[in-house]
Design a protein around this motif. Sequence first.
Motif, PDB file in Angstrom:
ATOM      1  N   ASP A 166       0.691  -1.386  -0.051  1.00 52.63           N
ATOM      2  CA  ASP A 166       0.111  -0.002  -0.100  1.00 52.63           C
ATOM      3  C   ASP A 166       0.827   1.366   0.211  1.00 52.63           C
ATOM      4  N   LEU A 167       0.979   2.510  -0.904  1.00 48.86           N
ATOM      5  CA  LEU A 167       1.588   3.483  -1.221  1.00 48.86           C
ATOM      6  C   LEU A 167       0.550   4.462  -1.652  1.00 48.86           C
ATOM      7  N   ASN A 168       1.365   5.656  -0.622  1.00 52.58           N
ATOM      8  CA  ASN A 168       0.709   6.799  -0.410  1.00 52.58           C
ATOM      9  C   ASN A 168       1.864   7.837  -0.449  1.00 52.58           C
ATOM     10  N   GLY A 169       1.596   8.860   0.099  1.00 54.79           N
ATOM     11  CA  GLY A 169       2.620   9.973   0.106  1.00 54.79           C
ATOM     12  C   GLY A 169       1.848  11.243   0.382  1.00 54.79           C
ATOM     13  N   TRP A 170       2.926  12.165   1.186  1.00 56.91           N
ATOM     14  CA  TRP A 170       2.261  13.499   1.095  1.00 56.91           C
ATOM     15  C   TRP A 170       2.837  14.559   0.477  1.00 56.91           C
ATOM     16  N   ASP A 171       2.399  15.511  -0.276  1.00 52.76           N
ATOM     17  CA  ASP A 171       3.126  16.880  -0.698  1.00 52.76           C
ATOM     18  C   ASP A 171       3.992  17.279   0.544  1.00 52.76           C
ATOM     19  N   ILE A 172       5.089  18.561   0.634  1.00 51.44           N
ATOM     20  CA  ILE A 172       5.734  18.494   1.754  1.00 51.44           C
ATOM     21  C   ILE A 172       4.671  19.415   2.197  1.00 51.44           C
ATOM     22  N   ARG A 173       4.329  20.084   1.713  1.00 54.51           N
ATOM     23  CA  ARG A 173       3.963  21.320   1.449  1.00 54.51           C
ATOM     24  C   ARG A 173       2.204  21.458   2.772  1.00 54.51           C
ATOM     25  N   LYS A 174       1.343  20.124   2.113  1.00 55.52           N
ATOM     26  CA  LYS A 174       0.576  19.513   3.064  1.00 55.52           C
ATOM     27  C   LYS A 174       0.967  19.326   4.110  1.00 55.52           C
ATOM     28  N   ALA A 175       2.370  18.195   4.553  1.00 55.81           N
ATOM     29  CA  ALA A 175       2.488  17.750   5.901  1.00 55.81           C
ATOM     30  C   ALA A 175       3.150  18.894   7.010  1.00 55.81           C
ATOM     31  N   LEU A 176       3.880  19.926   6.134  1.00 58.60           N
ATOM     32  CA  LEU A 176       4.556  20.701   7.394  1.00 58.60           C
ATOM     33  C   LEU A 176       3.135  21.664   7.430  1.00 58.60           C
ATOM     34  N   GLY A 177       2.181  22.063   6.952  1.00 58.52           N
ATOM     35  CA  GLY A 177       0.597  22.613   7.144  1.00 58.52           C
ATOM     36  C   GLY A 177       0.410  20.960   8.080  1.00 58.52           C
ATOM     37  N   LEU A 178       0.434  20.102   7.982  1.00 61.39           N
ATOM     38  CA  LEU A 178      -0.659  19.142   9.718  1.00 61.39           C
ATOM     39  C   LEU A 178       0.810  19.165  10.834  1.00 61.39           C
ATOM     40  N   MET A 179       1.855  19.328  10.367  1.00 65.03           N
ATOM     41  CA  MET A 179       2.694  19.766  11.028  1.00 65.03           C
ATOM     42  C   MET A 179       2.311  20.790  12.527  1.00 65.03           C
ATOM     43  N   LEU A 180       2.070  21.790  11.608  1.00 64.71           N
ATOM     44  CA  LEU A 180       2.189  23.278  12.428  1.00 64.71           C
ATOM     45  C   LEU A 180       0.838  23.038  12.884  1.00 64.71           C
ATOM     46  N   ARG A 181      -0.273  21.229  13.497  1.00 62.72           N
ATOM     47  CA  ARG A 181      -1.700  21.919  13.923  1.00 62.72           C
ATOM     48  C   ARG A 181      -1.592  19.828  14.646  1.00 62.72           C
ATOM     49  N   ASN A 182      -0.810  19.695  14.546  1.00 62.69           N
ATOM     50  CA  ASN A 182      -0.038  18.985  15.590  1.00 62.69           C
ATOM     51  C   ASN A 182      -0.312  17.750  15.182  1.00 62.69           C
ATOM     52  N   ASN A 183      -0.061  17.185  14.019  1.00 66.67           N
ATOM     53  CA  ASN A 183      -0.672  15.627  13.302  1.00 66.67           C
ATOM     54  C   ASN A 183       0.480  14.507  13.925  1.00 66.67           C
ATOM     55  N   SER A 184      -0.020  14.064  14.736  1.00 70.13           N
ATOM     56  CA  SER A 184       0.829  13.258  15.479  1.00 70.13           C
ATOM     57  C   SER A 184       1.007  11.826  13.968  1.00 70.13           C
ATOM     58  N   VAL A 185       0.402  11.816  13.405  1.00 68.33           N
ATOM     59  CA  VAL A 185       0.992  10.776  12.135  1.00 68.33           C
ATOM     60  C   VAL A 185       2.236  11.588  11.374  1.00 68.33           C
ATOM     61  N   LEU A 186       2.372  12.557  11.049  1.00 70.22           N
ATOM     62  CA  LEU A 186       3.349  13.093  10.627  1.00 70.22           C
ATOM     63  C   LEU A 186       4.900  12.352  11.575  1.00 70.22           C
ATOM     64  N   SER A 187       4.781  12.925  12.565  1.00 69.31           N
ATOM     65  CA  SER A 187       6.208  12.527  13.904  1.00 69.31           C
ATOM     66  C   SER A 187       6.241  11.012  13.675  1.00 69.31           C
ATOM     67  N   GLU A 188       5.005  10.174  13.593  1.00 72.01           N
ATOM     68  CA  GLU A 188       5.329   8.738  13.522  1.00 72.01           C
ATOM     69  C   GLU A 188       6.423   8.505  12.300  1.00 72.01           C
ATOM     70  N   TRP A 189       5.590   9.186  10.932  1.00 71.22           N
ATOM     71  CA  TRP A 189       6.462   8.909   9.672  1.00 71.22           C
ATOM     72  C   TRP A 189       8.242   9.240  10.307  1.00 71.22           C
ATOM     73  N   ILE A 190       8.323  10.235  10.673  1.00 76.64           N
ATOM     74  CA  ILE A 190      10.044  11.038  11.223  1.00 76.64           C
ATOM     75  C   ILE A 190      10.068  10.156  12.143  1.00 76.64           C
ATOM     76  N   GLY A 191      10.180   9.434  12.775  1.00 77.03           N
ATOM     77  CA  GLY A 191      10.529   8.961  13.592  1.00 77.03           C
ATOM     78  C   GLY A 191      10.474   6.527  13.471  1.00 77.03           C
TER      79      GLY A 191
END
Length: 260
Positions: free
Chosen positions: A78-103
């Motif tokens: 199952d392959l999918n991903g986010w544009d970095i602009r979307k990812a940074l926007g989610l980061m500003l909203r404390n999205n834990s999913v992005l944090s987990e991807w990084i870790g």
Amino acid sequence: MSIEPAIRQEIETRLSAVEAEDGVRLLLAIESGSRAWGFPSPDSDYDVRFLYVRPRRDYLALSPVRDVIERPIVDEIDLNGWDIRKALGLMLRNNSVLSEWIGSPIEYRDPDPFVARMAELKDRHFDPNGFALHYAKLGRTAIARWLQDESEVAVKRYFYALRPALAIRVLRRDPSRRPPMQLQQLMAEADLSASLAGEIERLVAMKADTREAGPIARLPEIDALIADELGRADEVPARPTSEAFAAEANDLFLELVEDT
């Protein structure tokens, strides 16, 4: 958990195809599902997730380009991903999913240096309460009504509520940093009773030997933990929002796009 070489090679082939077909550059490619979370089943998909950046001209176009790339699930990949602009926007909203991807403990490519800078920015502005509330939402969505209405639960549904509950517990104990992604690390930091830890370990072993959707009888001690922790997210202290967070994220994005 290691990924078989043949599977890893197939995933890399598909990631390279994404770059060629969609004209993007991947910044991060990791495993984000139950294999990375520490409780895979024999029939678990490979949940490959990635961040990407487009050429600068795409961000200047009149018609915005879609900010998600998805591929059909083929051979359990199952392959999918986010544009970095979307990812940074989610980061500003404390999205834990992005944090987990990084870790994630399973990487399919070496992360671009940009990812480390993004993680450093997130850590400096980390809001533990924002993360706790996001985990509470994930957990409540996962359980829906089964805590009250069902005598049996699909094995995987337990984990989709249990892991967010443990993340909240870890945040209550130490709100100074983002909680780990993997279930076993969460357990180590959650100060669980021996009986509760044993119940969770038995659940992990059970999931390793059964189908994702296989039902099991309800586990009252785990039910109680989930219900209690999902209701305590507000106890995690908040960090006041800083205007510098958005400004620094914007500068980071512009720097990345200028170099693309």
